[in-house]
Design a protein around this motif. Structure first.
Motif, short mmCIF file in Angstrom:
data_model
loop_
_atom_site.label_atom_id
_atom_site.label_comp_id
_atom_site.label_asym_id
_atom_site.label_seq_id
_atom_site.Cartn_x
_atom_site.Cartn_y
_atom_site.Cartn_z
N THR A 156 -17.46 12.72 6.70
CA THR A 156 -17.92 11.77 5.68
C THR A 156 -16.87 11.60 4.59
OG1 THR A 156 -20.25 12.36 6.07
CG2 THR A 156 -19.71 11.30 3.97
N ASP A 159 -13.95 9.55 5.93
CA ASP A 159 -14.31 8.14 6.01
C ASP A 159 -14.24 7.48 4.63
OD1 ASP A 159 -15.41 5.87 7.60
OD2 ASP A 159 -17.08 6.08 6.20
N ASP A 160 -14.68 8.20 3.60
CA ASP A 160 -14.62 7.68 2.24
C ASP A 160 -13.17 7.49 1.79
OD1 ASP A 160 -15.28 6.86 -0.33
OD2 ASP A 160 -15.67 8.90 -1.06
N VAL A 162 -10.38 7.21 3.60
CA VAL A 162 -9.64 6.23 4.39
C VAL A 162 -9.87 4.81 3.87
CG1 VAL A 162 -9.56 5.11 6.66
CG2 VAL A 162 -9.41 7.59 6.48
N ASN A 163 -11.03 4.58 3.30
CA ASN A 163 -11.38 3.24 2.82
C ASN A 163 -11.05 3.01 1.34
OD1 ASN A 163 -12.87 1.75 5.11
ND2 ASN A 163 -13.83 3.78 5.14
N CYS A 164 -10.29 3.92 0.75
CA CYS A 164 -9.89 3.78 -0.65
C CYS A 164 -8.49 3.21 -0.75
CB CYS A 164 -9.92 5.14 -1.35
SG CYS A 164 -11.58 5.79 -1.66
N GLU A 165 -8.26 2.43 -1.79
CA GLU A 165 -6.91 1.93 -2.05
C GLU A 165 -6.07 2.96 -2.79
OE1 GLU A 165 -7.07 -1.73 -4.15
OE2 GLU A 165 -7.98 -2.85 -2.49
N THR A 189 -11.34 10.45 -5.28
CA THR A 189 -11.50 9.02 -5.51
C THR A 189 -11.94 8.85 -6.96
OG1 THR A 189 -13.86 8.96 -4.93
CG2 THR A 189 -12.27 8.81 -3.12
N ILE A 213 -4.21 10.09 6.33
CA ILE A 213 -4.41 9.68 4.94
C ILE A 213 -3.12 9.84 4.14
CG2 ILE A 213 -5.59 10.28 2.78
CD1 ILE A 213 -8.04 10.99 4.53
N CYS A 216 -0.50 7.23 5.36
CA CYS A 216 -0.90 5.82 5.35
C CYS A 216 -0.25 5.09 4.17
CB CYS A 216 -2.41 5.71 5.26
SG CYS A 216 -3.00 4.00 5.26
N ASP A 218 -1.04 2.17 3.14
CA ASP A 218 -2.03 1.31 2.46
C ASP A 218 -2.84 2.07 1.42
OD1 ASP A 218 -1.29 -0.90 4.00
OD2 ASP A 218 -2.64 -0.33 5.62
N ILE A 219 -2.66 3.37 1.36
CA ILE A 219 -3.40 4.19 0.38
C ILE A 219 -2.41 4.77 -0.61
CG2 ILE A 219 -4.93 6.17 0.04
CD1 ILE A 219 -5.79 5.89 2.96
#
Length: 354
Positions: A156, A159-160, A162-165, A189, A213, A216, A218-219
């Protein structure tokens, strides 16, 4: 007492008004507008006291930090609207400045030491962010998610993240250096701190999801002094940490200061110096290697990252201030030109009538 550095009696705004309200002189005004420029070649000593007169009429008192061809950087600013000095570095651009006067060196008191500056700032207990935001940030270290195994909470959390900028990041170990085993990876975050107990995962390699992560592009990974993180990840796990925003480097660029994280929080937000100092003092101590971890040590781990994103956003605004000024100037240029064109047409009509 004063050294008059330069004095520009007529500003760009005043030239524009000349064009707008004096049809007979529009040619003179237009030529002055187009040819107008200021040479911002300041030669001051660091911490020399300055008085800066701005276009809006304000007179700013402050200490010289540095300058560029188009910008003057000053700290410990005192304005007519404030009763206390602001220790952060303020930037004034050539388009804002009408006049600069400097105290001669013999009139300036001895330079304020770093320790005196810190004591002076801490004496002013006004936190420089909204109180509700400050309280929410302080609460983050008590609502952390600690993961000793790769259970459902682990996935969880991944997943949180990975979807953060943007995320905050640090590693904690029992010793300093690239050979010291990483005990904890702490990521955060805006709303949550995640503590990954790497030492208990019994993995031959670094967990793939966490590796993704860190690598990446993008993060954005916000780190204060990224050297230790990058060096350890490279030599121990062959991981290349990408897209780093280093608040240590940003602070050095904005304020010409080399500050620890607690000092940054004091310097920019007036947070108490003791807020996370104890946690930072534990950063390389044996406490991180003891199992099970106490709740207090987990809170200390969270403190290392919980303020980083807020600090990053503040520093980023300062770094991009000149850029935003130029964008504003560029975006308004067609409006100004349309007024000039209209005034030129009006001036031509008035001359023809005469």
């Amino acid at each position: 007492m004063f050294q008059n550095v330069y004095e520009q009696p007529v500003t760009k705004y005043e030239y524009f008004c000349l064009c707008l309200y004096s049809p007979r002189s529009y040619k003179l005004g237009l030529a002055a507008w187009l040819c107008y420029s200021i040479n911002m070649s300041y030669k001051f000593n660091k911490n020399q006291k300055l008085l800066i007169q701005l276009i809006n009429g304000d007179v700013i008192e402050g200490q010289f930090v540095s300058s560029t061809s188009s910008r003057l950087n000053v700290r410990n600013c005192l304005t007519p609207h404030t009763q206390t000095k602001d220790p952060s570095t303020q930037h004034f651009y050539e388009s804002e400045i009408v006049n600069v006067k400097a105290f001669e060196l013999e009139d300036v008191q001895s330079d304020t030491s770093e320790e005196q500056l810190k004591v002076e700032v801490e004496a002013n207990k006004v936190i420089k962010i909204p109180q509700n935001k400050y309280n929410a940030l302080k609460a983050l270290n008590k609502s952390y998610v600690y993961m000793a195994t790769m259970d459902a909470r682990y996935y969880t959390a991944v997943d949180d993240l990975v979807n953060c900028e943007t995320i905050a990041c640090t590693i904690l170990s029992t010793d300093f250096g690239r050979a010291a085993p990483i005990e904890l990876l702490v990521l955060a975050t805006w709303e949550q701190v995640y503590i990954f107990d790497i030492s208990l995962y019994n993995c031959k390699q670094f967990p793939d999801a966490l590796k993704y992560i860190l690598e990446c592009e993008d993060i954005v990974k916000v780190v204060h002094d990224s050297r230790g993180l990058v060096d350890c990840m490279h030599h121990q796990y062959h991981i290349k940490v990408m897209n780093i925003f280093d608040t240590y480097v940003a602070t050095e660029m904005v304020s010409d200061e080399k500050l620890t994280l607690p000092e940054c929080l004091l310097y920019y937000f007036n947070f108490p110096l003791t807020l996370i100092k104890e946690a930072m003092d534990l950063k390389q101590m044996s406490e991180w290697g003891r199992r099970p971890l106490s709740d207090e040590i987990k809170q200390y781990a969270a403190m290392n990252v919980q303020y980083l994103i807020t600090l990053k956003n503040h520093l980023q605004k300062q770094l991009l201030k000149e850029f935003h000024e130029r964008v504003l100037k560029h975006s308004q240029s067609t409006i100004e030109q349309s007024y000039l064109n209209a005034q030129m047409s009006l001036g031509s009509l008035n001359i023809n009538k005469e």
